[in-house]
Design a protein around this motif. Structure first.
Motif, PDB file in Angstrom:
ATOM      1  N   LEU A  55      14.999 -28.989   2.141  1.00  6.62           N
ATOM      2  CA  LEU A  55      14.783 -29.446   3.516  1.00  6.62           C
ATOM      3  C   LEU A  55      14.181 -28.346   4.377  1.00  6.62           C
ATOM      4  O   LEU A  55      13.333 -28.612   5.236  1.00  6.62           O
ATOM      5  CB  LEU A  55      16.092 -29.955   4.116  1.00  6.62           C
ATOM      6  CG  LEU A  55      16.620 -31.258   3.521  1.00  6.62           C
ATOM      7  CD1 LEU A  55      18.017 -31.565   4.053  1.00  6.62           C
ATOM      8  CD2 LEU A  55      15.675 -32.407   3.802  1.00  6.62           C
ATOM      9  N   GLU A  56      14.616 -27.097   4.162  1.00 10.32           N
ATOM     10  CA  GLU A  56      14.039 -25.979   4.913  1.00 10.32           C
ATOM     11  C   GLU A  56      12.559 -25.810   4.585  1.00 10.32           C
ATOM     12  O   GLU A  56      11.745 -25.551   5.482  1.00 10.32           O
ATOM     13  CB  GLU A  56      14.806 -24.692   4.637  1.00 10.32           C
ATOM     14  CG  GLU A  56      16.166 -24.648   5.301  1.00 10.32           C
ATOM     15  CD  GLU A  56      16.994 -23.429   4.913  1.00 10.32           C
ATOM     16  OE1 GLU A  56      16.700 -22.800   3.873  1.00 10.32           O
ATOM     17  OE2 GLU A  56      17.936 -23.116   5.645  1.00 10.32           O
ATOM     18  N   LYS A  57      12.196 -25.960   3.323  1.00  9.98           N
ATOM     19  CA  LYS A  57      10.784 -25.868   2.938  1.00  9.98           C
ATOM     20  C   LYS A  57       9.981 -27.001   3.573  1.00  9.98           C
ATOM     21  O   LYS A  57       8.872 -26.795   4.062  1.00  9.98           O
ATOM     22  CB  LYS A  57      10.639 -25.905   1.413  1.00  9.98           C
ATOM     23  CG  LYS A  57      11.089 -24.642   0.736  1.00  9.98           C
ATOM     24  CD  LYS A  57      10.977 -24.749  -0.774  1.00  9.98           C
ATOM     25  CE  LYS A  57      11.506 -23.521  -1.458  1.00  9.98           C
ATOM     26  NZ  LYS A  57      11.476 -23.636  -2.925  1.00  9.98           N
ATOM     27  N   GLU A  58      10.546 -28.198   3.549  1.00  9.39           N
ATOM     28  CA  GLU A  58       9.867 -29.343   4.155  1.00  9.39           C
ATOM     29  C   GLU A  58       9.698 -29.127   5.653  1.00  9.39           C
ATOM     30  O   GLU A  58       8.639 -29.431   6.223  1.00  9.39           O
ATOM     31  CB  GLU A  58      10.658 -30.621   3.880  1.00  9.39           C
ATOM     32  CG  GLU A  58       9.965 -31.879   4.346  1.00  9.39           C
ATOM     33  CD  GLU A  58      10.749 -33.140   4.000  1.00  9.39           C
ATOM     34  OE1 GLU A  58      10.467 -34.159   4.631  1.00  9.39           O
ATOM     35  OE2 GLU A  58      11.623 -33.091   3.118  1.00  9.39           O
ATOM     36  N   LEU A  59      10.720 -28.598   6.301  1.00  5.20           N
ATOM     37  CA  LEU A  59      10.638 -28.306   7.731  1.00  5.20           C
ATOM     38  C   LEU A  59       9.544 -27.294   8.023  1.00  5.20           C
ATOM     39  O   LEU A  59       8.761 -27.462   8.966  1.00  5.20           O
ATOM     40  CB  LEU A  59      11.990 -27.791   8.239  1.00  5.20           C
ATOM     41  CG  LEU A  59      12.070 -27.402   9.710  1.00  5.20           C
ATOM     42  CD1 LEU A  59      11.787 -28.610  10.598  1.00  5.20           C
ATOM     43  CD2 LEU A  59      13.426 -26.801  10.025  1.00  5.20           C
ATOM     44  N   ALA A  60       9.440 -26.259   7.199  1.00  3.59           N
ATOM     45  CA  ALA A  60       8.396 -25.254   7.381  1.00  3.59           C
ATOM     46  C   ALA A  60       7.015 -25.885   7.230  1.00  3.59           C
ATOM     47  O   ALA A  60       6.100 -25.589   8.012  1.00  3.59           O
ATOM     48  CB  ALA A  60       8.584 -24.112   6.389  1.00  3.59           C
ATOM     49  N   ARG A  61       6.853 -26.755   6.246  1.00  2.00           N
ATOM     50  CA  ARG A  61       5.567 -27.444   6.068  1.00  2.00           C
ATOM     51  C   ARG A  61       5.246 -28.330   7.269  1.00  2.00           C
ATOM     52  O   ARG A  61       4.115 -28.363   7.748  1.00  2.00           O
ATOM     53  CB  ARG A  61       5.578 -28.291   4.791  1.00  2.00           C
ATOM     54  CG  ARG A  61       5.447 -27.493   3.518  1.00  2.00           C
ATOM     55  CD  ARG A  61       5.186 -28.399   2.312  1.00  2.00           C
ATOM     56  NE  ARG A  61       6.195 -29.425   2.129  1.00  2.00           N
ATOM     57  CZ  ARG A  61       7.278 -29.297   1.363  1.00  2.00           C
ATOM     58  NH1 ARG A  61       7.498 -28.178   0.705  1.00  2.00           N
ATOM     59  NH2 ARG A  61       8.134 -30.284   1.249  1.00  2.00           N
ATOM     60  N   ASN A  62       6.257 -29.029   7.771  1.00  2.00           N
ATOM     61  CA  ASN A  62       6.050 -29.904   8.923  1.00  2.00           C
ATOM     62  C   ASN A  62       5.689 -29.105  10.172  1.00  2.00           C
ATOM     63  O   ASN A  62       4.836 -29.516  10.953  1.00  2.00           O
ATOM     64  CB  ASN A  62       7.284 -30.764   9.182  1.00  2.00           C
ATOM     65  CG  ASN A  62       7.481 -31.829   8.123  1.00  2.00           C
ATOM     66  OD1 ASN A  62       6.552 -32.153   7.390  1.00  2.00           O
ATOM     67  ND2 ASN A  62       8.679 -32.359   8.022  1.00  2.00           N
ATOM     68  N   LYS A  63       6.344 -27.952  10.363  1.00  2.00           N
ATOM     69  CA  LYS A  63       6.013 -27.096  11.507  1.00  2.00           C
ATOM     70  C   LYS A  63       4.574 -26.617  11.410  1.00  2.00           C
ATOM     71  O   LYS A  63       3.853 -26.598  12.406  1.00  2.00           O
ATOM     72  CB  LYS A  63       6.962 -25.901  11.576  1.00  2.00           C
ATOM     73  CG  LYS A  63       8.327 -26.238  12.101  1.00  2.00           C
ATOM     74  CD  LYS A  63       9.202 -24.988  12.176  1.00  2.00           C
ATOM     75  CE  LYS A  63      10.560 -25.286  12.737  1.00  2.00           C
ATOM     76  NZ  LYS A  63      11.408 -24.080  12.803  1.00  2.00           N
TER      77      LYS A  63
END
Length: 84
Positions: A55-63
C-alpha cells in the motif's frame, strides 16, 4: 534393517548430490538447524506488514501520478491563457 535402509537412502542422496554438484547444498540442509514454527500471530503480522508495504508503494506511485497531473494541468492553464 531400518538403519540399513536409512544408510542406503543417505548414500543414494549423497551420490546424486555429488553427481549434480550440489554437495554443498546437501551438507547445509543436513547441518542447518530447523526453523522454529511461527505462531499464527507472527504469520498474520508478516502478512499485514507485506500488505502495508504494498500500500505504501501504491501510495507513492499515486502521489507521483498526481504530481505529474498537476504539472500537466498547470501547463494546460498556461497554454489556454496564452491562447486568449
Amino acid at each position: 534393517l531400518r538403519r540399513e535402509r536409512l544408510y542406503h537412502s543417505h548414500v543414494k542422496e549423497w551420490r546424486a548430490a555429488r553427481d549434480a554438484g550440489a554437495l554443498e547444498k546437501l551438507v547445509d540442509r543436513r547441518t542447518s538447524p530447523a526453523r522454529p514454527k511461527k505462531s499464527a500471530a507472527e504469520t498474520e503480522n508478516e502478512k499485514l506488514r507485506r500488505q502495508v508495504e504494498r500500500l505504501e508503494k501504491e501510495l507513492a506511485r499515486n502521489k507521483a501520478a498526481l504530481e505529474v497531473m498537476g504539472k500537466a494541468s498547470a501547463l494546460l492553464d498556461m497554454i489556454s491563457e496564452g491562447a486568449d
